[in-house]
Design an enzyme around this catalytic site. Structure first.
Site, PDB file in Angstrom:
ATOM      1  N   GLU A 434       0.837  -1.190   0.000  1.00  0.00           N
ATOM      2  CA  GLU A 434       0.000   0.000   0.000  1.00  0.00           C
ATOM      3  C   GLU A 434       0.879   1.249   0.000  1.00  0.00           C
ATOM      4  O   GLU A 434       1.735   1.416   0.850  1.00  0.00           O
ATOM      5  CB  GLU A 434      -0.876  -0.027   1.261  1.00  0.00           C
ATOM      6  CG  GLU A 434      -1.612   1.245   1.530  1.00  0.00           C
ATOM      7  CD  GLU A 434      -2.049   1.352   3.002  1.00  0.00           C
ATOM      8  OE1 GLU A 434      -1.692   0.482   3.819  1.00  0.00           O
ATOM      9  OE2 GLU A 434      -2.747   2.319   3.317  1.00  0.00           O
ATOM     10  N   ASP A 507      -0.597  -1.136   6.106  1.00  0.00           N
ATOM     11  CA  ASP A 507      -0.387  -0.621   7.459  1.00  0.00           C
ATOM     12  C   ASP A 507      -1.282  -1.341   8.454  1.00  0.00           C
ATOM     13  O   ASP A 507      -2.351  -1.827   8.111  1.00  0.00           O
ATOM     14  CB  ASP A 507      -0.698   0.880   7.496  1.00  0.00           C
ATOM     15  CG  ASP A 507       0.419   1.691   6.862  1.00  0.00           C
ATOM     16  OD1 ASP A 507       1.539   1.158   6.792  1.00  0.00           O
ATOM     17  OD2 ASP A 507       0.151   2.827   6.423  1.00  0.00           O
ATOM     18  N   ASP A 509      -3.337  -0.334  10.438  1.00  0.00           N
ATOM     19  CA  ASP A 509      -4.382   0.575  10.923  1.00  0.00           C
ATOM     20  C   ASP A 509      -5.677   0.344  10.146  1.00  0.00           C
ATOM     21  O   ASP A 509      -5.766  -0.571   9.339  1.00  0.00           O
ATOM     22  CB  ASP A 509      -3.920   2.029  10.805  1.00  0.00           C
ATOM     23  CG  ASP A 509      -3.598   2.410   9.361  1.00  0.00           C
ATOM     24  OD1 ASP A 509      -3.953   1.631   8.439  1.00  0.00           O
ATOM     25  OD2 ASP A 509      -2.990   3.461   9.144  1.00  0.00           O
ATOM     26  N   ASP A 511      -7.141   2.007   7.738  1.00  0.00           N
ATOM     27  CA  ASP A 511      -7.029   2.113   6.278  1.00  0.00           C
ATOM     28  C   ASP A 511      -6.377   0.870   5.686  1.00  0.00           C
ATOM     29  O   ASP A 511      -6.788   0.371   4.641  1.00  0.00           O
ATOM     30  CB  ASP A 511      -6.203   3.340   5.888  1.00  0.00           C
ATOM     31  CG  ASP A 511      -6.977   4.630   6.123  1.00  0.00           C
ATOM     32  OD1 ASP A 511      -8.221   4.545   6.273  1.00  0.00           O
ATOM     33  OD2 ASP A 511      -6.338   5.697   6.176  1.00  0.00           O
TER      34      ASP A 511
END
Ligand code: TSJ
Length: 647
Positions: A434, A507, A509, A511
């Site tokens: 990403e 990541d 997280d 997102d």
């Protein structure tokens, strides 16, 4: 007072000695090669033990004598299964001279040998019976309530530790088995409530009216569910479609018999573009289909085409393909037969060809009748199939366009792909990363001999919300399709795959979880063999960086952070350890990324597995589909997964 029941009072003792030796040899074989009997000694084999026991109670229900089964995970992690059937026979068998109860737990394949009538579930995937569970249990206790008495017998690793004896009086009938899986035989003996719950729900759907109660008594995770579906597989279809919009109100239900065999089909179309066919033979899932599915598909296509011509929606030579007839279809096929033949590598495919004729016949008759009687639903279904047909034509053109382009440009790999040198797919890995900056670090940090990097950025397409043709030529997905090199959808050919490890690196997280879910949804809907074969992984980047002077270490969880920090302090309370939280992959330098996340010697990869296609389908429908309310509910219920999605 309980009196002792003496089994050797009847029957010849000499024969007993001989058969006893055989018995031990049989169960010894199970302990030598447990995988042969229960598939594996991993979690799947562990859960299989419960299914083996429950199958016996289901047989009793199919024979018409049992209405309720209770499955309990006890506080100590052992399992208890109870039913209200007739109770396993306790009288002496003439062939063996032993109590039938003892034989059930001591002789391989003894399950279902006595008592006639009904369909035997055993004979399924690994239907080998109670003796296998007994052999693989540290201890096992069985209690039979029958004829006013409670009979009890105990075993340890397959050998008798307590002969059959009467331990009390009762006014009911039924069987209770409690066992502790042997830690010497299984990698892990911790049961998953969710796994058992999913399978028991399936059993409840497949056996209409049977009540199944599942309870987890383990401290801190107490929960239970009681399931009983009078509508059987009709309710199964309603349940699968619960988060989708049905195309027509009622579930179509069809049923027929021929000789000893029985077929039942329930189906309903929904507004989505996915096909969900769940097929079973003798209550055993057949993920690879087989004759029952073939019969269904063949008849469905014929009936819909005939009906389309009849109502004038199709002209002359018009023909709708089988696949177009199944767009948005949810269907459960359940067949019961004697002597089921399970074929294929994983024994997941039904081979009995007479079942194809039976199912096709049932569907031809009953579906035609349904369409005649429900012209409104008939019209909706035919409209949907013709739309699918047109869309597929458009998709084919889009696909050909791409193929032509690639043909002209040679091996036109995506611009952004940083390929590796190795060409043998068994040795290569594709990291889908990403963001451009993380992509840059990964490209510099990787071992370019066998690791390829494909950075993705921007808004990824949600395939759950669009038809196939929009997936072809989508600028975010196209590089993934091209880099993998195996096509997609019906054309997907796993033999052309360019990498056998596909690692999604995003990541840690929200997102990142979102991108991961979007990609997994895409793989699940369009390249499912990738997931089925275990080629898809999620990278596990560290969350914390700990520094003491020149020493740096990383941690992947809060607990680990605390442990590592204590270790670095080395008992010295005054040392300053600097702890920082990684905000994303992008802020790691190439060397750090290699060391922590990409080096095969040190990294952790999470393999994405497909334990249950129904659950996975539900997850993707709910997370990525149109309906907001179920998504909210799902995320609230699975709050812990919202950040770290893990299927
Ligand atoms: F096999 C087992 F031990 F694992 C087991 C069997 C475990 C559990 C929880 C239940 C059972 C079981 C077996 N429940 N019900 C029965 N029924 C019989 O074995 C049975 C009873 C009566 C007759 C008969 O012909 O009278 C025949 C059978 C097969």
């Amino acid at each position: 007072m309980a009196e002792t029941f003496n089994p050797t009072a009847v029957g010849a003792e000499n024969e007993y000695d001989a058969s006893e030796i055989q018995v031990l040899e049989g169960l010894e074989a199970v302990r030598k090669r447990p995988g042969m009997y229960i598939g594996s000694t991993s979690l799947s084999g562990l859960h299989h033990l419960v299914y083996e026991i429950v199958d016996n109670s289901i047989d009793e229900a199919l024979a018409g004598f049992c209405t309720k089964i209770t499955v309990e995970i006890n506080a100590d992690g052992t399992i208890t299964v109870t039913d209200n059937g007739r109770g396993i026979p306790v009288d002496i068998q003439t062939q063996t001279g032993r109590p039938a109860l003892e034989v059930v737990f001591s002789v391989l394949h003894a399950g279902g040998k006595f008592g006639g009538g009904g369909y035997k579930v055993s004979g399924g995937l690994h239907g080998v019976g109670a003796s296998v569970v007994n052999a693989l249990s540290e201890w096992l206790v069985v209690q039979v309530h029958k004829d006013g008495q409670i009979y009890e017998m105990r075993f340890s690793r397959g050998t008798i530790t307590q002969e059959i004896k009467i331990v009390g009086a009762t006014d009911r009938t039924g069987t209770t088995v409690t066992f502790k899986p042997d830690p010497k035989m299984f990698e892990d003996t911790t049961y998953s409530y969710d796994t058992l719950h999913t399978r028991m729900r399936e059993e409840a759907f497949l056996n209409a009216g049977l009540r199944i109660h599942i309870i987890d008594h383990r401290p801190g995770q107490e929960q239970e569910d009681e399931m009983c579906y009078e509508g059987g597989i009709r309710e199964f279809v309603t349940w699968v479609n619960k988060n989708k919009d049905p195309l027509h109100e009622s579930v179509i239900y069809m049923r027929g018999m021929r000789g000893e065999s029985m077929a039942e089909i329930a189906m309903q179309y929904n507004e989505s573009y996915n096909e969900t066919i769940l097929s079973f033979a003798n209550n055993v899932r057949t993920p690879e289909g087989g004759m029952h599915e073939e019969g269904f598909k063949r008849a469905l296509t014929t009936v819909l085409n005939n009906y389309g011509h009849k109502i004038g929606l199709l002209k002359d030579e018009d023909k709708i393909s089988g696949e177009d007839c199944r767009e948005g279809l949810t269907c459960v096929i359940s067949v019961k037969l004697t002597d089921a033949q399970f074929e294929g590598q994983t024994k997941a495919k039904l081979g009995n060809s007479e079942i194809r004729t039976l199912v096709a016949g049932v569907v031809s008759d009953k579906l035609e009748q349904f369409l005649e009687e429900n012209p409104q639903a008939g019209r909706m279904i035919l409209d949907k199939a013709t739309m699918a047909c047109r869309a597929r034509e458009a998709a084919r053109k889009a696909r050909e366009n791409i193929r032509r382009k690639t043909a002209l440009g040679g091996a036109a790999m995506p611009d952004k792909l940083r390929d590796c040198n190795e060409v043998n797919p068994e040795l290569t890995e594709l990291y889908i990363v990403e963001g451009d900056s993380a992509g840059g670090s990964a490209t510099q940090g990787r071992d370019s001999r066998f690791q390829a990097i494909l950075p993705l950025w921007g808004k990824m397409l949600n395939v759950e919300k669009v038809r196939e043709e929009r997936v072809y030529g989508n600028d975010k997905l196209q590089p993934v399709i091209t880099a993998l090199g195996a096509g997609l959808g019906d054309d997907f050919d796993v033999n052309k795959l360019r990498y056998h490890k596909i690692v999604i690196m995003a990541d840690a997280d929200v997102d990142g979880a979102h991108i991961r879910t979007l990609l997994l949804t895409f793989f699940f809907r369009y390249m499912r063999p990738l997931i089925e074969r275990g080629y898809v992984y999620s990278a596990v980047p560290p969350l914390f960086k700990l520094t003491r002077g020149k020493t740096t270490r990383v941690a992947f969880s809060d607990d680990q952070r605390d442990a590592v920090s204590a270790e670095m302090r080395g008992g010295n309370a005054n040392v300053k350890i600097d702890i920082s939280r990684y905000k994303g992959l992008g802020e790691m330098d190439p060397h750090e990324l290699w060391e922590t996340t990409m080096d095969p010697e040190k990294r952790t990869l999470k393999r994405i597995t497909l334990d249950d296609a129904v659950d996975a389908d539900e997850t993707f429908t709910v997370l990525m589909g149109e309906k907001v309310e179920p998504r909210k509910e799902f995320i609230e219920k699975n709050a812990k997964y919202a950040v770290n999605l893990d299927y």
